[in-house]
Design an enzyme around this catalytic site. Structure first.
Site, PDB file in Angstrom:
ATOM      1  N   GLU A 183      49.161  35.819  43.249  1.00  7.49           N
ATOM      2  CA  GLU A 183      48.733  37.078  42.506  1.00  7.49           C
ATOM      3  C   GLU A 183      49.836  38.082  41.985  1.00  7.49           C
ATOM      4  O   GLU A 183      50.110  39.181  42.697  1.00  7.49           O
ATOM      5  CB  GLU A 183      47.591  37.849  43.526  1.00  7.49           C
ATOM      6  N   GLU A 389      41.394  31.099  45.815  1.00  9.18           N
ATOM      7  CA  GLU A 389      40.895  32.140  46.775  1.00  9.18           C
ATOM      8  C   GLU A 389      39.526  32.677  46.240  1.00  9.18           C
ATOM      9  O   GLU A 389      39.339  32.799  45.165  1.00  9.18           O
ATOM     10  CB  GLU A 389      41.620  33.302  46.986  1.00  9.18           C
TER      11      GLU A 389
HETATM   12  O1  IFM Z   1      43.803  39.266  51.607  1.00 11.23           O
HETATM   13  C1  IFM Z   1      43.606  39.009  50.031  1.00 11.23           C
HETATM   14  C2  IFM Z   1      44.783  38.029  49.803  1.00 11.23           C
HETATM   15  O2  IFM Z   1      45.822  38.271  50.627  1.00 11.23           O
HETATM   16  C3  IFM Z   1      45.194  38.011  48.332  1.00 11.23           C
HETATM   17  N1  IFM Z   1      43.826  37.969  47.763  1.00 11.23           N
HETATM   18  C4  IFM Z   1      42.857  38.898  47.914  1.00 11.23           C
HETATM   19  C5  IFM Z   1      42.431  38.829  49.398  1.00 11.23           C
HETATM   20  C6  IFM Z   1      41.577  39.813  49.870  1.00 11.23           C
HETATM   21  O3  IFM Z   1      41.636  41.166  49.382  1.00 11.23           O
END
Ligand code: IFM
Length: 483
Positions: A183, A389
């Site tokens: 990210e 994710e």
């Molecule tokens: O916890 C975070 C993660 O570190 C990165 N993506 C989003 C998740 C939830 O906010």
């Protein structure tokens, strides 16, 4: 983990053969042991120890103590039937100063973790950067040194490539899939524009510089990884692409969506996958940064080195509309409308949050954003995809009998796996799904107040308890798809 009851029914919606059933975590969110084994502070240690930056002043000092409990955690994963696990490597643990030789102590931890995973038949996926920049690389350079200044400084991209090369040489024999950055949008814009993430800076121009140097660091790291890893290794990046939707059908709302897509998505997919920054993005942000000076000759050839898989992190769609009263003209200094906005060049766009059907983060639950984004990525770039994710925070409670029943999370996961299956049906080559997260953990500025795990953590005792969603996921994996 106790045996999971199984009804032996076959999957109604089977997933492709070899599909990776995974879960994801990140080093600072789970490891703890912040000062052990020679690890030095990262920007997140500094930020979380600064009063007022995180809820309750929470830090990752202890987190869920995974550094000491990783064997128990791997056993938990094996009990669930995970076939793959995505973790991140703490840069300040393996290269404490952010440059120079690696720490054997730090490497030993990741060697032991990956050995344990492999012994349990779980394929490791390593992310090199999940936001924990060594503090020494953020602190401004002193005494003529080029090192420091964080991601707005070009040197940090080179430091990242060096760290990637050395780490891949040390662990490449046991990790088949490598993710460069997690990210980068959050690193650049939450960290350097909004100041809500480490290092907490609020300069929109620096945020754009950071974005370019993250792109450059990614590309340089891809080159370094290719040189260091066996030919069979797969290289990826995890982008939190915004599924941007205009509120209405007016040209003004469409224009608002275009602007957010530019600085939210195409600022990374352009240089990484097409070797260019789109003209509209450059125009939207030209008052903030001199792109000709920022992007050196040859940079875009580096940023666009081919990758093998594209990772998507998806949680919720983003609904936007035009600024009330029309677009506001940017001021030369980039201040004014939302000077601490996370959207440089698009500060005046209006965001619409849902009130119903939301998670504990207030994020709307809408799996169509996942299927739409996977399908669009497949059409535009044709790369194999991973969902690196996806998950949800809810206010879980422990029942008197010690169990944790979280039907909302199970419904969220089921809906989003259905969306993955829809994208596969539409032709997208999706190779795996890594839910966020294996365990409750340190949720950045929210501290420990938000629980994303399928395994509950009692932070007082560090006891791990699989929630009902974990049992559901285990059964889904066993079946090879959705019932
Ligand atoms: O916890 C975070 C993660 O570190 C990165 N993506 C989003 C998740 C939830 O906010």
């Amino acid at each position: 983990m106790t045996a999971v009851p199984s009804d032996h029914r076959p999957a109604r919606r089977p997933f492709p053969t070899g599909f990776a059933w995974g879960a994801a975590t990140a080093a600072y969110q789970i490891e703890g042991a912040a000062a052990e084994g020679g690890r030095t502070p990262s920007i997140w240690d500094t930020f979380s120890h600064t009063p007022g930056r995180t809820e309750n002043g929470d830090t990752g000092d202890t987190a869920v103590d995974h550094y000491h409990r990783f064997r128990e955690d791997v056993r938990l994963m094996a009990g669930l039937g995970l076939t793959s696990y995505r973790f991140s490597i703490a840069w300040p643990r393996v290269q404490p100063t952010g440059h120079g030789p690696l720490s054997q102590h730090g490497l030993d931890f990741y060697r032991a973790l990956t050995d344990e995973l492999l012994e349990h038949g779980i394929t490791p996926v390593a992310t090199l950067y999940h936001w924990d920049l060594p503090q020494e690389l953020e602190t401004p350079p002193v005494g003529g040194s080029a090192v420091g200044g964080g991601w707005p400084a070009r040197d940090t991209a080179h430091r990242f490539a060096e760290y990637a090369a050395l780490t891949a040489e040390a662990l490449g024999d046991r990790v088949p899939t490598w993710i460069t950055l997690n990210e980068p949008w959050c690193s650049a814009f939450m960290g350097y524009a909004a100041g809500a993430h480490a290092p907490g800076r609020t300069d929109p121009a620096d945020a754009l510089r950071a974005a370019h140097h993250l792109n450059l660091g990614h590309g340089l790291a891809v080159g370094a990884l290719r040189a260091a890893l066996p030919a069979s290794a797969r290289i990826s990046v995890s982008l939190n692409l915004h599924a941007v939707r205009p509120l209405g059908e007016s040209p003004e709302d469409e224009e608002a969506a275009r602007r957010i897509d530019a600085v939210g998505n195409r600022i990374f997919t352009g240089p990484m996958l097409k070797g260019r920054y789109d003209d509209d993005l450059l125009e939207d942000t030209a008052h903030l940064v001199d792109w000709d000076a920022l992007v050196h000759d040859g940079d875009l050839a580096e940023t666009s080195r081919p990758i093998d898989l594209l990772g998507l992190n998806y949680y919720a769609p983003t609904v936007v509309s035009a600024p009330a009263g029309g677009r506001r003209l940017p001021r030369e200094d980039g201040q004014g409308a939302g000077s601490h906005s996370v959207w440089p060049g698009a500060e005046d766009v209006v965001f619409h949050r849902a009130n119903e059907n939301v998670t504990a983060m207030g994020w709307p639950i809408d799996p169509t954003g996942l299927s739409d984004t996977l399908t669009a990525l497949h059409r535009e770039f044709g790369l194999p995809l991973l969902v690196t994710e996806n998950g949800a925070a809810f206010d879980d409670t422990v029942s008197p009998d010690g169990t944790v029943h979280d039907p909302e999370r199970t419904a969220y996961l089921r809906g989003h796996l259905e969306a993955v299956a829809d994208a596969v049906d539409a032709g997208a080559d999706v190779r795996g799904y890594y839910l966020w997260s294996l365990m409750d953990n340190f949720e950045w500025g929210y501290g420990y107040s938000k629980r994303f795990g399928i395994v509950h953590i009692d932070y007082a005792t560090q006891q791990r308890t699989p929630k009902s969603s974990a049992h559901w996921y285990a059964e889904t994996i066993r079946r090879g798809g959705l019932d």
